[in-house]
Design an enzyme around this catalytic site. Structure first.
Site, PDB file in Angstrom:
ATOM      1  CE  LYS A  90       0.699   1.891   3.442  1.00  0.00           C
ATOM      2  NZ  LYS A  90       1.920   2.386   4.149  1.00  0.00           N
TER       3      LYS A  90
ATOM      4  CE1 TYR B 261      -2.174   0.049   7.396  1.00  0.00           C
ATOM      5  CE2 TYR B 261      -0.633   1.876   7.213  1.00  0.00           C
ATOM      6  CZ  TYR B 261      -0.913   0.539   7.087  1.00  0.00           C
ATOM      7  OH  TYR B 261       0.061  -0.325   6.649  1.00  0.00           O
TER       8      TYR B 261
HETATM    9  P1  NAD Z   1      12.376   1.492   2.435  1.00  0.00           P
HETATM   10  O1  NAD Z   1      12.831   2.854   2.052  1.00  0.00           O
HETATM   11  O2  NAD Z   1      12.858   0.931   3.716  1.00  0.00           O
HETATM   12  O3  NAD Z   1      12.739   0.454   1.283  1.00  0.00           O
HETATM   13  C1  NAD Z   1      12.538   0.733  -0.070  1.00  0.00           C
HETATM   14  C2  NAD Z   1      13.389  -0.203  -0.887  1.00  0.00           C
HETATM   15  O4  NAD Z   1      13.234   0.121  -2.272  1.00  0.00           O
HETATM   16  C3  NAD Z   1      14.892  -0.088  -0.576  1.00  0.00           C
HETATM   17  O5  NAD Z   1      15.449  -1.366  -0.500  1.00  0.00           O
HETATM   18  C4  NAD Z   1      15.455   0.660  -1.775  1.00  0.00           C
HETATM   19  O6  NAD Z   1      16.794   0.305  -2.082  1.00  0.00           O
HETATM   20  C5  NAD Z   1      14.534   0.203  -2.887  1.00  0.00           C
HETATM   21  N1  NAD Z   1      14.436   1.143  -4.007  1.00  0.00           N
HETATM   22  C6  NAD Z   1      14.435   0.773  -5.311  1.00  0.00           C
HETATM   23  N2  NAD Z   1      14.325   1.855  -6.095  1.00  0.00           N
HETATM   24  C7  NAD Z   1      14.284   2.917  -5.291  1.00  0.00           C
HETATM   25  C8  NAD Z   1      14.176   4.311  -5.522  1.00  0.00           C
HETATM   26  N3  NAD Z   1      14.074   4.807  -6.755  1.00  0.00           N
HETATM   27  N4  NAD Z   1      14.149   5.119  -4.452  1.00  0.00           N
HETATM   28  C9  NAD Z   1      14.209   4.640  -3.193  1.00  0.00           C
HETATM   29  N5  NAD Z   1      14.313   3.322  -2.911  1.00  0.00           N
HETATM   30  C10 NAD Z   1      14.337   2.481  -3.949  1.00  0.00           C
HETATM   31  O7  NAD Z   1      10.782   1.510   2.399  1.00  0.00           O
HETATM   32  P2  NAD Z   1       9.789   0.490   3.100  1.00  0.00           P
HETATM   33  O8  NAD Z   1       9.412   1.040   4.416  1.00  0.00           O
HETATM   34  O9  NAD Z   1      10.305  -0.877   3.035  1.00  0.00           O
HETATM   35  O10 NAD Z   1       8.486   0.664   2.161  1.00  0.00           O
HETATM   36  C11 NAD Z   1       8.376   0.014   0.925  1.00  0.00           C
HETATM   37  C12 NAD Z   1       6.896  -0.084   0.553  1.00  0.00           C
HETATM   38  O11 NAD Z   1       6.235  -0.853   1.538  1.00  0.00           O
HETATM   39  C13 NAD Z   1       6.152   1.234   0.508  1.00  0.00           C
HETATM   40  O12 NAD Z   1       5.206   1.229  -0.528  1.00  0.00           O
HETATM   41  C14 NAD Z   1       5.445   1.325   1.840  1.00  0.00           C
HETATM   42  O13 NAD Z   1       4.250   2.097   1.807  1.00  0.00           O
HETATM   43  C15 NAD Z   1       5.138  -0.139   2.099  1.00  0.00           C
HETATM   44  N6  NAD Z   1       5.072  -0.434   3.534  1.00  0.00           N
HETATM   45  C16 NAD Z   1       3.971  -1.058   3.996  1.00  0.00           C
HETATM   46  C17 NAD Z   1       3.853  -1.360   5.330  1.00  0.00           C
HETATM   47  C18 NAD Z   1       2.651  -2.088   5.849  1.00  0.00           C
HETATM   48  O14 NAD Z   1       2.465  -2.126   7.057  1.00  0.00           O
HETATM   49  N7  NAD Z   1       1.841  -2.689   4.986  1.00  0.00           N
HETATM   50  C19 NAD Z   1       4.866  -0.982   6.212  1.00  0.00           C
HETATM   51  C20 NAD Z   1       5.990  -0.347   5.715  1.00  0.00           C
HETATM   52  C21 NAD Z   1       6.085  -0.072   4.363  1.00  0.00           C
END
Ligand code: NAD
Length: 379
Positions: free
Chosen positions: A149, A233
Site C-alpha cells: 500500500k 489506514y
Molecule cells: P524502504 O525505504 O525501507 O525500502 C525501499 C526499498 O526500495 C529499498 O530497498 C530501496 O533500495 C529500494 N528502491 C528501489 N528503487 C528505489 C528508488 N528509486 N528510491 C528509493 N528506494 C528504492 O521503504 P519500506 O518502508 O520498506 O516501504 C516500501 C513499501 O512498503 C512502501 O510502498 C510502503 O508504503 C510499504 N510499507 C507497507 C507497510 C505495511 O504495514 N503494509 C509498512 C511499511 C512499508
C-alpha cells in the site's frame, strides 16, 4: 474439527485471539502443523506438495524487518527469491534465508523471473511510484502479485495493474495486513453487523514523525505525504468501521512548521469522510507527531482501538471492557491467506480493486484540500 494438538499449534503460531474469530477464516492444521483444511473446511489442494514461492522485490525496512521474518512462519508459502538493486544486500540475505544464486535478481533482469518455477508470487515492496511498473512486469512474467500500500500513485496506474493481472490470469492483492488482525476484524464485524447499532461518528488518527531526506518526502516517488503512507489506514479504518464506502470528503492541509523538510509534500492533513446515512469520520494524519487511534461512536455505545494500526501492541475496548484479544503475526496470516486463495482458486479479501478504491479516495482528499470544497466520491 481440529484436535487438541492442532489447536495448540495454531495458538502457538498466531495467538488465542485468532481462533476466536470466525471472520479470520483461517486454516486447521494437521499433526505436523501443516495446513490441512481451508477456512471453509475444504482440503487445501496440493498443500502437501509445495509451499508457494515468494520473491520479495525491494529489500528495504519492511521486507527486512517484517516480511522476511514473517515468511519463516508461513505455512502455505515461503521466501524463495529476492530482487534488489543493492549488491551489498545479496550475500547476507542469501546466507540468512538460504537463497540460491539462481533466485537472486536485480531490477534489470527481473523479467527473466518468468522462467523460474520456484517463484509463484511476486511481492512488490518498493517506493510507491514503482508499484505499478513492477506489478505489471510481474504479471507479464506470469506471476501472482502482492503489492504494498498505497497500491500506486495514480488511479490510472491502479487500473493498469488490475488490467495486467487480469490479462495474465493472475491474482493481485494489496498488503492490507489489518484485514488479518483480530482487533481490526472485530471493528469490521461490528460495522457490518451493527452490533452497537448504527455508527454515528468515527475518529481515525495515524501519525508518525518522519526523518529528513527519505523517499517518503519526495512527491515523485511517494505520490504525496503522510496521507499516502499513513492516512490510508484512516481511510481503511473509517470504511470498515462504517461498514460502507464514503460518499463525500472535505479536507484541509495543516500548517508546515518545517518548510524545508516538507517542501514537496504535506506535513499534516485533516479530512472528513461522509457515509450514507449520517455517519462521519474525522481523520488526521501527520509526519510531525505521533498518534494511532480508531474510535467509533455508535447508537448503543463507543468502542475503540488504541493503538489501532501497528504491527503489534494493538489494544481494543468496547463498552463491556477490554476486547481481550491477542496480537498475531499479521503479515504471516496475510501471505498465507493469499497463497491459500491461489491454491483454492478463491478471491482474496484484499484485492487490487480495494487498492484502487482507496487511491481514488486519497486523490479526492487531495482535491478537496486543494480546492477548499467538498468532493463527491463514487467508488
Ligand atoms: P524502504 O525505504 O525501507 O525500502 C525501499 C526499498 O526500495 C529499498 O530497498 C530501496 O533500495 C529500494 N528502491 C528501489 N528503487 C528505489 C528508488 N528509486 N528510491 C528509493 N528506494 C528504492 O521503504 P519500506 O518502508 O520498506 O516501504 C516500501 C513499501 O512498503 C512502501 O510502498 C510502503 O508504503 C510499504 N510499507 C507497507 C507497510 C505495511 O504495514 N503494509 C509498512 C511499511 C512499508
Amino acid at each position: 474439527m481440529a484436535n487438541k494438538f492442532e489447536r495448540r499449534q495454531f495458538l502457538h503460531r498466531f495467538g488465542q485471539a485468532a481462533i476466536a474469530l470466525p471472520a479470520m477464516q483461517l486454516m486447521h492444521w494437521d499433526a505436523m502443523g501443516t495446513p490441512a483444511l481451508a477456512g471453509d473446511g475444504s482440503r487445501l489442494a496440493g498443500f502437501q506438495d509445495k509451499k508457494l514461492g515468494i520473491a520479495l522485490v525491494g529489500l528495504g525496512q519492511y521486507s527486512e524487518k517484517q516480511l522476511a521474518p514473517a515468511l519463516q512462519k508461513t505455512l502455505n508459502c515461503k521466501l524463495t527469491a529476492i530482487v534488489t538493486g543493492t549488491p551489498e544486500k545479496v550475500a547476507p540475505w542469501k546466507e540468512k534465508y538460504k537463497i540460491p544464486d539462481k533466485n537472486v535478481y536485480h531490477y534489470q533482469n527481473f523479467d527473466s523471473i518468468r522462467d523460474n518455477p520456484d517463484v509463484d508470487i511476486v511481492y512488490v515492496v518498493l517506493p510507491n511510484s514503482l508499484h505499478a511498473e513492477y506489478t505489471i512486469r510481474a504479471a507479464k512474467a506470469g506471476k501472482h502479485v502482492i503489492c504494498e500500500k498505497p497500491m500506486a500513485t495514480s488511479v490510472k496506474d491502479c487500473e493498469a495493474m488490475i488490467q495486467a493481472c487480469k490479462q495474465a490470469g493472475k491474482m493481485l492483492s494489496i498488503g492490507y495486513r489489518l484485514h488479518f488482525e483480530p482487533h481490526n476484524l472485530t471493528v469490521m464485524e461490528f460495522g457490518k453487523k451493527k452490533t452497537y447499532g448504527n455508527v454515528k461518528k468515527i475518529v481515525a488518527i495515524d501519525s508518525q514523525e518522519m526523518e529528513k531526506g527519505v523517499w517518503r518526502l519526495d512527491r515523485e516517488r511517494a505520490g504525496g505525504g503522510p496521507l499516502m503512507d499513513l492516512g490510508i489506514y484512516c481511510v481503511q479504518g473509517a470504511i470498515y468501521a462504517a461498514g460502507a464506502n464514503p460518499i463525500r470528503v472535505s479536507a484541509k492541509e495543516g500548517p508546515k512548521t518545517d518548510v524545508e523538510k516538507f517542501a514537496e509534500v504535506e506535513q499534516t492533513i485533516d479530512f472528513q469522510l461522509e457515509f450514507p446515512g449520517s455517519a462521519i469520520a474525522n481523520c488526521h494524519t501527520s509526519y510531525a507527531e505521533s498518534g494511532n487511534l480508531l474510535r467509533v461512536e455508535a447508537e448503543k455505545g463507543q468502542y475503540e482501538l488504541e493503538p489501532a494500526f501497528g504491527y503489534e501492541g494493538i489494544k481494543g475496548k468496547t463498552p463491556q471492557g477490554s476486547m481481550g484479544l491477542e496480537n498475531v503475526n499479521q503479515q504471516a496470516l496475510q501471505m498465507d491467506d493469499f497463497a491459500s486463495c491461489i491454491i483454492n482458486k478463491k478471491p482474496t479479501r484484499v484485492p487490487g480493486e480495494m487498492g484502487l478504491r482507496d487511491v481514488k479516495i486519497l486523490m479526492a482528499i487531495y482535491e478537496a484540500a486543494r480546492n477548499g470544497r467538498p468532493v463527491a466520491i463514487s467508488v
